[in-house]
Enzyme design. Structure first.
Site, PDB file in Angstrom:
ATOM      1  N   HIS A  76      -1.131   0.463  -9.866  1.00 54.17           N
ATOM      2  CA  HIS A  76      -1.722  -0.539  -8.971  1.00 54.17           C
ATOM      3  C   HIS A  76      -2.270  -1.746  -9.759  1.00 54.17           C
ATOM      4  O   HIS A  76      -3.478  -1.997  -9.772  1.00 54.17           O
ATOM      5  CB  HIS A  76      -2.845   0.099  -8.125  1.00 54.17           C
ATOM      6  CG  HIS A  76      -3.203  -0.714  -6.914  1.00 54.17           C
ATOM      7  ND1 HIS A  76      -3.664  -0.168  -5.754  1.00 54.17           N
ATOM      8  CD2 HIS A  76      -3.176  -2.051  -6.681  1.00 54.17           C
ATOM      9  CE1 HIS A  76      -3.916  -1.120  -4.866  1.00 54.17           C
ATOM     10  NE2 HIS A  76      -3.614  -2.273  -5.414  1.00 54.17           N
ATOM     11  N   ARG A  89       0.850  -1.181   0.000  1.00 50.73           N
ATOM     12  CA  ARG A  89       0.000   0.000   0.000  1.00 50.73           C
ATOM     13  C   ARG A  89       0.891   1.239   0.000  1.00 50.73           C
ATOM     14  O   ARG A  89       1.945   1.243   0.655  1.00 50.73           O
ATOM     15  CB  ARG A  89      -0.889   0.034   1.251  1.00 50.73           C
ATOM     16  CG  ARG A  89      -2.075  -0.909   1.200  1.00 50.73           C
ATOM     17  CD  ARG A  89      -3.075  -0.478   0.139  1.00 50.73           C
ATOM     18  NE  ARG A  89      -4.215  -1.367   0.050  1.00 50.73           N
ATOM     19  CZ  ARG A  89      -4.324  -2.407  -0.788  1.00 50.73           C
ATOM     20  NH1 ARG A  89      -3.338  -2.696  -1.607  1.00 50.73           N
ATOM     21  NH2 ARG A  89      -5.414  -3.149  -0.808  1.00 50.73           N
ATOM     22  N   GLU A 108      -3.971   7.329  -4.579  1.00 48.43           N
ATOM     23  CA  GLU A 108      -4.216   6.860  -5.960  1.00 48.43           C
ATOM     24  C   GLU A 108      -5.489   7.469  -6.517  1.00 48.43           C
ATOM     25  O   GLU A 108      -6.455   7.627  -5.781  1.00 48.43           O
ATOM     26  CB  GLU A 108      -4.321   5.328  -5.953  1.00 48.43           C
ATOM     27  CG  GLU A 108      -2.998   4.691  -5.562  1.00 48.43           C
ATOM     28  CD  GLU A 108      -3.077   3.181  -5.377  1.00 48.43           C
ATOM     29  OE1 GLU A 108      -4.131   2.575  -5.689  1.00 48.43           O
ATOM     30  OE2 GLU A 108      -2.080   2.612  -4.922  1.00 48.43           O
TER      31      GLU A 108
HETATM   32  C1  8YV Z   1      -7.117  -4.739  -5.783  1.00 44.93           C
HETATM   33  C2  8YV Z   1      -5.433  -5.019  -4.091  1.00 44.93           C
HETATM   34  O1  8YV Z   1      -8.070  -5.505  -5.193  1.00 44.93           O
HETATM   35  O2  8YV Z   1      -5.943  -7.173  -3.356  1.00 44.93           O
HETATM   36  C3  8YV Z   1      -5.667  -6.025  -3.055  1.00 44.93           C
HETATM   37  O3  8YV Z   1      -5.580  -5.659  -1.881  1.00 44.93           O
HETATM   38  O4  8YV Z   1      -5.009  -3.953  -3.825  1.00 44.93           O
HETATM   39  C4  8YV Z   1      -5.759  -5.320  -5.493  1.00 44.93           C
HETATM   40  O5  8YV Z   1      -5.700  -6.655  -5.786  1.00 44.93           O
HETATM   41  C5  8YV Z   1      -7.363  -4.674  -7.216  1.00 44.93           C
HETATM   42  O6  8YV Z   1      -6.622  -3.626  -7.700  1.00 44.93           O
HETATM   43  C6  8YV Z   1      -8.817  -4.506  -7.559  1.00 44.93           C
HETATM   44  O7  8YV Z   1      -9.218  -3.209  -7.507  1.00 44.93           O
END
Ligand code: 8YV
Length: 311
Positions: free
Chosen positions: A277, A230, A259
């Protein structure tokens, strides 16, 4: 009677279609006045479907008095208010494991890219500069020291990849794990030792700003940072300054503090690879994540059990 589900944020079109076949789904994202909609219709919903970047706040849960279950697309839960869910007796499911490989692949992709200058050299060729001279030498990857911050499921999958590059692996974590890698309790010592520091720890308040100015300084001018967790885990200002000043060698970054905002200073730098991302973003993995989102809702309404419970 189909169960009534509220959808917070858009999901993959294929997942939205599958959800709509089995459930009575309403997209909160389509409401021009979400607050007014929730005040009028909040009590209709027994399920909420969301994703890691969108999550579910305590306010949203409070507006859904009959909410029983949340199914989230993603492994991160920093945007899900788990305390509020617990208080309300709401079960929460997420999609761990199925994305480990793709996130680890991308972490390595970023690592090799920033060390060997793949994206930067590609830009060099496209600018027509090859005809004018050679691309500068870069930094070797094989045989180097890899420090992993957070040896959870994704961290361990990254460590496995390192064996193929004959890298020495050490990690820091809440405590030592049953793994063949060296445990380093001090993050600063790990950063000082590592050629590559890869961040794979969970987001949230507990890890906010963990990769601080001091940690970047410990990583030093020959060290590279890779972040696939993150944006909040890294002090982004300090990272930008370190990259501009060359006080770390480079960074590969898939996640940002705010983001889709990427600090403008990074865009002109060749010692950083910036991605929007996308670590879990392959067709195969996103399909597997979507299948789990659906399987969790199905299982909950059939048996009150979740396939991959968070709480
Ligand atoms: C998002 C993610 O879910 O799994 C996570 O925590 O940050 C990613 O896999 C993906 O970008 C869908 O929006």
């Amino acid at each position: 009677m189909k169960k009534t589900i509220l959808q917070n944020g858009r999901l993959l079109p294929a997942l939205e279609s599958m959800l709509a076949e089995e459930f009575d789904v309403h997209g909160l994202w389509a409401e021009p006045e979400p607050q007014a909609f929730l005040a009028r219709h909040g009590a209709r919903f027994s399920g909420l479907v969301t994703s890691a970047p969108v999550g579910a706040s305590a306010e949203l849960m409070a507006a859904l008095p009959n909410l029983e279950v949340i199914s989230s697309f993603g492994v991160g839960f920093d945007k899900l208010d788990l305390e509020a869910a617990k208080e309300r007796g709401v079960r929460v499911a997420y999609t761990p494991d199925v994305l480990n490989d793709c996130v680890a692949d991308l972490a390595f992709g970023l690592l090799i890219d920033v060390a060997r200058g793949i994206s930067a050299a590609d830009r060099f060729v496209r600018r027509g500069e090859w005809a004018k001279g050679r691309y500068p030498v870069t930094s070797r990857v094989s045989g180097k020291r890899l420090g992993i911050v957070g040896l959870g499921r994704i961290g361990q999958t990254i460590a496995k990849r390192a064996a193929g590059f004959d890298m020495e692996v050490a990690y820091t974590n809440r405590g030592p794990a049953q793994v063949p890698y060296r445990y380093e309790p001090s993050l600063a010592a790990l950063a000082e030792w590592a050629d590559f520091l890869v961040v794979a720890v969970a987001g949230g308040n507990g890890t906010k700003g963990l990769i601080s100015r001091d940690i970047l300084q410990a990583l030093g001018p020959k060290g590279f940072l890779v972040n696939v967790s993150r944006g909040t885990v890294v002090d982004e200002r300090a990272l930008v300054e370190a990259l501009v000043a060359g006080s770390i060698a480079g960074a590969g970054v898939d996640v940002f503090e705010n983001e889709p905002h990427v600090p403008a200073e990074l865009l002109g730098l060749d010692n950083v690879v910036v991605l929007p991302h996308v670590a879990s973003g392959t067709e195969e993995t996103r399909r597997a994540m979507g299948d789990l989102v659906l399987a969790n809702l199905r299982a909950y309404f059939a048996t009150r059990e979740l396939v991959t419970p968070l709480i």
